[in-house]
Enzyme design. Structure first.
Site, mmCIF file in Angstrom:
data_model
loop_
_atom_site.group_PDB
_atom_site.id
_atom_site.type_symbol
_atom_site.label_atom_id
_atom_site.label_comp_id
_atom_site.label_asym_id
_atom_site.label_seq_id
_atom_site.Cartn_x
_atom_site.Cartn_y
_atom_site.Cartn_z
ATOM 1 N N HIS A 1 -0.301 32.652 -32.240
ATOM 2 C CA HIS A 1 0.647 33.088 -31.203
ATOM 3 C C HIS A 1 1.928 32.264 -31.348
ATOM 4 C CE1 HIS A 1 1.243 34.483 -26.777
ATOM 5 N NE2 HIS A 1 2.398 34.384 -27.395
ATOM 6 N N GLU B 1 0.089 37.361 -32.151
ATOM 7 C CA GLU B 1 0.397 37.635 -30.751
ATOM 8 C C GLU B 1 1.807 37.180 -30.425
ATOM 9 O OE1 GLU B 1 -2.588 35.365 -28.718
ATOM 10 O OE2 GLU B 1 -3.997 37.025 -28.795
ATOM 11 N N HIS C 1 -8.617 35.097 -23.527
ATOM 12 C CA HIS C 1 -8.024 34.050 -22.680
ATOM 13 C C HIS C 1 -9.091 33.359 -21.825
ATOM 14 C CE1 HIS C 1 -4.287 31.948 -21.614
ATOM 15 N NE2 HIS C 1 -5.012 31.573 -20.597
HETATM 16 C C1 LIG Z 1 -2.501 35.845 -25.186
HETATM 17 C C2 LIG Z 1 -3.443 34.777 -24.793
HETATM 18 O O1 LIG Z 1 -4.055 34.809 -23.770
HETATM 19 C C3 LIG Z 1 -3.627 33.658 -25.692
HETATM 20 O O2 LIG Z 1 -3.911 34.149 -26.915
HETATM 21 C C4 LIG Z 1 -2.417 32.826 -25.895
HETATM 22 O O3 LIG Z 1 -2.107 32.806 -27.248
HETATM 23 C C5 LIG Z 1 -2.654 31.410 -25.514
HETATM 24 O O4 LIG Z 1 -1.450 30.751 -25.777
HETATM 25 P P1 LIG Z 1 -1.450 29.155 -25.862
HETATM 26 O O5 LIG Z 1 -2.395 28.771 -26.998
HETATM 27 O O6 LIG Z 1 -0.006 28.816 -26.124
HETATM 28 O O7 LIG Z 1 -1.982 28.670 -24.533
HETATM 29 N N1 LIG Z 2 -5.736 36.400 -26.937
HETATM 30 C C1 LIG Z 2 -6.496 35.250 -26.493
HETATM 31 C C2 LIG Z 2 -6.431 34.185 -27.540
HETATM 32 O O1 LIG Z 2 -6.014 34.426 -28.661
HETATM 33 C C3 LIG Z 2 -6.903 32.818 -27.233
HETATM 34 O O2 LIG Z 2 -6.858 32.532 -25.860
HETATM 35 P P1 LIG Z 2 -7.529 31.119 -25.447
HETATM 36 O O3 LIG Z 2 -8.969 31.179 -25.924
HETATM 37 O O4 LIG Z 2 -6.771 30.028 -26.158
HETATM 38 O O5 LIG Z 2 -7.425 31.051 -23.948
#
Ligand SMILES: CC(=O)[C@@H](O)[C@H](O)COP(=O)(O)O
Ligand SMILES: NCC(=O)COP(=O)(O)O
Length: 238
Positions: A43, A70, A191
């Site tokens: 992300h 993402e 998440h």
């Molecule tokens: C979209 C989502 O919920 C997560 O994949 C996000 O990538 C978390 O981002 P951080 O790792 O910056 O918290």
């Molecule tokens: N889209 C969710 C993700 O890639 C990871 O979320 P998290 O496990 O770091 O909360």
């Protein structure tokens, strides 16, 4: 089969905390796949707090499973990066600058025209599109109208409610997934999923195509080891 895509954002967080290249996110992507991950998720945020745009380009050549990128497509640089790298999947997340983490899904009704157009750009490039949504029937139905291939159900509310009343916590997700399947949408989730709450979600969402998990998985790996941890998460999805 529900696929596990390992999000390696937090490996980049550790690397960036000291400068240099330790831990190496490219090695982490290689190892995650060798240890059983069905995909790698990153992300890249505009402030590059963890995954940098350069990391995304460096990781692409070592992907042997699936690559999921993402981000918020309102950042032109993000769109250019995705079209250049061409991952298997792009997940569109409506994060604003300065958010601590992702904390809401798209309003698929209010942003219908915008989403329809940007989704068309990625699909024309042969990239599967998933959009981040809350577990609300109206938002799921709005997502179907945008032409997206999949939705990603934002599971923070499930994770927060799991310990006190897991049946109540999973109910909106079960209903949203059922409606999404009726509309022909693929179903991802992510998440705050972890070793405690993952199996119950999977049990109640039989249609689940993919979960992307990062924060808890990387934290677990500090104690349990990266390979062992990936195997433990995979076992929750069996
Ligand atoms: C979209 C989502 O919920 C997560 O994949 C996000 O990538 C978390 O981002 P951080 O790792 O910056 O918290
Ligand atoms: N889209 C969710 C993700 O890639 C990871 O979320 P998290 O496990 O770091 O909360």
């Amino acid at each position: 089969m529900t696929k596990l895509s390992v999000n390696i954002n937090k490996i980049a967080t550790l690397r960036n905390s000291r400068g240099g290249n330790n831990p190496d996110v490219v090695k982490a992507a290689i190892d995650a796949q060798e240890f059983g991950a069905d995909g790698v998720t990153v992300h890249p945020r505009p402030d590059e707090r963890h995954i940098r745009y350069a990391d995304v380009r460096a990781i692409k050549p070592v992907i042997t499973t699936e690559f999921n990128i993402e981000g918020n497509p309102r950042e032109r640089s993000f769109v250019d990066l995705v079209l250049d790298v061409r991952p298997h999947q792009v997940t569109l997340v409506p994060d604003e600058l300065g958010q601590l983490t992702s904390d809401h899904g798209w309003d698929t009704r209010r942003h219908h025209d915008y989403l329809r157009d940007i989704i068309g750009v990625f699909k024309k490039a042969g990239i599967r599109v998933s959009i981040f949504v809350d577990p609300a029937i109206d938002m799921v139905e709005g997502a179907a109208d945008t032409g997206t291939d999949r939705i990603e159900l934002y599971t923070e509310a499930y994770a927060r409610g799991y310990a006190s009343d897991r049946e109540a916590a999973v109910a909106p997700y079960r209903a949203a997934a059922k409606r999404a399947a009726e509309l022909g949408l693929g179903i991802n989730a992510g998440h705050d999923l972890d070793l405690q709450n993952l199996a119950f979600l999977k049990q109640h969402l039989p249609q689940l195509d993919e979960v992307s998990i990062g924060h808890a998985l990387i934290a677990d790996a500090l104690y349990l080891g990266f390979e062992n941890t990936i195997q433990l998460y995979k076992r929750q999805l069996a």
